[in-house]
Enzyme design. Structure first.
Site, short mmCIF file in Angstrom:
data_model
loop_
_atom_site.label_atom_id
_atom_site.label_comp_id
_atom_site.label_asym_id
_atom_site.label_seq_id
_atom_site.Cartn_x
_atom_site.Cartn_y
_atom_site.Cartn_z
N ARG A 37 -67.22 -27.04 5.54
CA ARG A 37 -66.22 -26.03 5.15
C ARG A 37 -66.84 -24.75 4.59
O ARG A 37 -66.58 -23.67 5.08
CB ARG A 37 -65.27 -26.60 4.10
CG ARG A 37 -64.29 -27.62 4.65
CD ARG A 37 -63.03 -27.65 3.81
NE ARG A 37 -62.21 -28.80 4.10
CZ ARG A 37 -61.04 -29.02 3.54
NH1 ARG A 37 -60.57 -28.20 2.63
NH2 ARG A 37 -60.32 -30.08 3.86
N HIS A 77 -59.90 -27.93 14.57
CA HIS A 77 -60.00 -27.79 13.11
C HIS A 77 -58.77 -28.42 12.45
O HIS A 77 -57.75 -27.75 12.24
CB HIS A 77 -60.10 -26.30 12.74
CG HIS A 77 -60.57 -26.05 11.33
ND1 HIS A 77 -61.84 -26.37 10.91
CD2 HIS A 77 -59.95 -25.50 10.26
CE1 HIS A 77 -61.99 -26.02 9.64
NE2 HIS A 77 -60.85 -25.49 9.22
N TYR A 83 -46.19 -12.43 14.21
CA TYR A 83 -46.00 -11.00 14.48
C TYR A 83 -47.27 -10.32 14.97
O TYR A 83 -47.21 -9.19 15.46
CB TYR A 83 -45.53 -10.28 13.21
CG TYR A 83 -44.22 -10.76 12.67
CD1 TYR A 83 -43.07 -10.74 13.45
CD2 TYR A 83 -44.13 -11.27 11.38
CE1 TYR A 83 -41.86 -11.21 12.95
CE2 TYR A 83 -42.92 -11.72 10.87
CZ TYR A 83 -41.79 -11.69 11.66
OH TYR A 83 -40.59 -12.14 11.17
#
Length: 597
Positions: free
Chosen positions: A33, A79, A123
């Protein structure tokens, strides 16, 4: 214990279980990570986002795709974490104020230097930038190891075969368990030239390398103060780089709309939030730093411009240095060059990082050359068979016509001309159009090109000097394509500027009223009273308020303030509000952090 449970229940101490579980968790955070790999400079989430975009076809030449689709593919295939983690990674890779060289080109609202968050992923749209193609270059040529994804259904790269030293050019930051990394971004031209210099001279020293890589190069430009912090970071892997905003002083004579001086903030230090900075300056204007007037943010799409109006009698240099000291106009970047090396987190210096990158490129180019050699030999083998067939076309046709089946024809060709199985199959699959003279010439020319390529590949694999020559040529191409000038200027810096040295050492009259209003007034405002003259009012107090203390002190004098609780606070006389003779000044509690009551 119940005899039915014998052999089923295993007693384990809570201490042992906690220790084991926490170590597993810590290693997962460190390896999967928070820390980048020294070879490609990417954390797993960055690598998986770019890989998912490649698999989706979101290259720099393809149309934009919805960010939600990219995120969906990333978390669904590679992931298995939250969608916001993947989207924030995508957003940051598209922010020109976060990345020195953006890896994703965004369309829509991807946040701002004011700390505004990006629009929702439904968006926005995105695709990879051209420089991202260099990170993924040749990945289809067996250049890196491919591992199964989390559910074992799809392959994903263990590391990217990047042609650019991504760890240095874009930096990285992350907090793991018990360790953290914070690498600053650098200029691509400088880093690549430094890498080439190290290939030419593997024993290069740090001072020699710093002739090429002069220091970090932040996307928000601004300035770096001094080279000591840079040198320490490059030598030990840890250091502090002092950054300062680019601020110009506009004199009143040069300004159109106002005759007062102004400070203009043009560029900010890396990772400084502009909106928070302006808010902090406004707080100081009313409290700690006197002499500032209106503060306006006039930034637009053409660049940054924050205007701090100054009062008529204010000293612009003093106020600017106070702002440097009390705000993020001057801040530090704590360098901590930690990365994963050979599966282990290690703190690295500059030479180590470049050495690991060069070794990675050597491995990638070697694997790519072997892949290309095998492909070329396979193709040349087929073409050699086709050439023999064209030279003996009448006999080939006779054998095929006489055969009862395709399998029989294949066996006859293999026994008659000593063809391999692949050669015989390609001859049987050959179209009649390839019997023309033009097609024959094409086969002969292609075979000659392949033989030259095979020879070249073998030379590269046999001679490490030629191998490093290939790496250097590709690095030079990178400079030609993406090289640019530095954005961050490095200033020679001798140490902290003491802005008190710039304050005139004038005598001031300090007055304190019974209501604890305090002020300072220049002694020059008072004139000597001649015989029979009328004195000047020193203050115009409110009802039931009158001057309690009045004394003369230098503007640099330290003023001690005692409370009825027995605590003492201190300030400087020049930090008191300078007002006219009739003003009461400001409440003393506004100048120092006094407890309640």
């Amino acid at each position: 214990m119940d005899e039915h449970n014998i052999g089923k229940v295993i007693p384990i101490s809570i201490e042992h279980s906690m220790k084991s579980a926490f170590i597993d968790y810590a290693m997962s955070v460190i390896m999967d990570r928070s820390l980048p790999d020294v070879r490609d400079g990417l954390k797993p989430v960055h690598r998986r986002v770019l890989w998912a975009m490649k698999e989706l076809g979101c290259t720099h030449m393809a149309p934009y795709k919805k960010s939600a689709r990219i995120v969906g593919d990333t978390i669904g295939k590679y992931h298995p974490h939250g969608d916001q983690a993947a989207y924030q990674t995508l957003v940051r890779m598209a922010q020109p104020f976060s990345m020195r060289y953006i890896l994703v080109k965004g369309q829509g609202n991807f946040g701002s230097v004011d700390g505004d968050s990006a629009a929702a992923m439904r968006y926005t749209e995105a695709r990879m930038t051209k420089i991202s193609s260099e990170i993924l270059a040749d990945i289809e040529k067996d250049t890196v190891k491919m591992n199964p994804n989390y559910d074992g259904t799809l392959p994903e790269p263990e590391v990217m075969p990047t042609r650019i030293p991504t760890l240095l050019i874009n930096g990285s930051s992350g907090i793991a368990v018990g360790m953290a990394c914070n690498l600053p971004p650098h200029n691509l031209t400088e880093v690549v030239n430094g890498t080439i210099a190290m290939i030419d001279n593997p024993d290069i020293t740090l001072p020699e390398l710093m002739q090429y890589i002069t220091g970090p190069d932040f996307p928000t430009e601004a300035m770096i103060l001094g080279r000591d912090g840079i040198r320490q970071a490059y030598e030990t892997g840890r250091g502090s780089v002092k950054m300062r905003a680019d601020v110009t002083i506009e004199n009143g004579d040069e300004r159109k709309n106002s005759k007062k001086d102004a400070l203009i903030i043009n560029r900010l230090p890396y990772q400084v939030n502009k909106a928070r900075l302006i808010e902090k300056i406004r707080e100081l204007k009313d409290d700690k730093i006197l002499g500032m007037g209106d503060i306006r943010d006039e930034s637009d799409k053409h660049g940054m411009r924050v205007v701090i109006e100054l009062k008529r009698d204010a000293d612009s240099h003093i106020i600017l240095n106070q702002l440097y000291k009390m705000t993020d106009l001057q801040t530090s970047f704590g360098v901590n060059m930690l990365a994963i090396c050979n599966g282990v987190p290690r703190r690295l210096n500059l030479i180590d990082i470049l050495k690991y990158f060069i070794l990675h490129r050597r491995d990638v180019v070697t694997r790519r050359t072997k892949f290309e050699l095998n492909k070329a030999e396979e193709r040349a083998h087929i073409l050699e068979g086709l050439k023999i067939a064209l030279d003996n076309i009448q006999e080939i046709i006779k054998i095929i016509r006489a055969s009862a089946s395709t399998e029989a024809a294949r066996k006859s060709l293999m026994s008659t001309f000593d063809f391999s199985l692949k050669q015989a199959k390609s001859i049987l699959d050959m179209k009649l159009s390839r019997l023309t003279g033009l097609e024959r010439d094409k086969i002969i020319n292609e075979l000659a090109e392949l033989m030259a390529k095979i020879s070249w590949c073998k030379e590269v694999l046999a001679d490490e000097t030629k191998l490093f020559g290939v790496i250097k040529d590709e690095l030079k191409e990178i400079i030609e394509k993406y090289g640019d000038e530095r954005k961050t200027e490095i200033l020679n810096y001798e140490g902290e500027l003491n802005y008190e040295d710039l304050i005139p050492d004038d005598d001031m009259i300090v007055t304190l009223t019974t209501e604890n209003y305090i002020k300072r007034t220049p002694l020059d405002l008072y004139r000597k009273q001649k015989r029979g003259g009328k004195g000047i009012n020193a203050i115009d107090p409110k009802e039931n308020d009158y001057v309690k203390n009045i004394f003369i002190a230098s503007s640099r004098t330290q003023l001690l303030i005692f409370t009825n609780y027995g605590k003492v606070y201190w300030t400087k006389v020049y930090q008191l509000p300078e007002t006219g003779r009739k003003s009461r000044g400001k409440p003393i509690v506004n100048l120092i952090q006094v407890e309640k009551d």
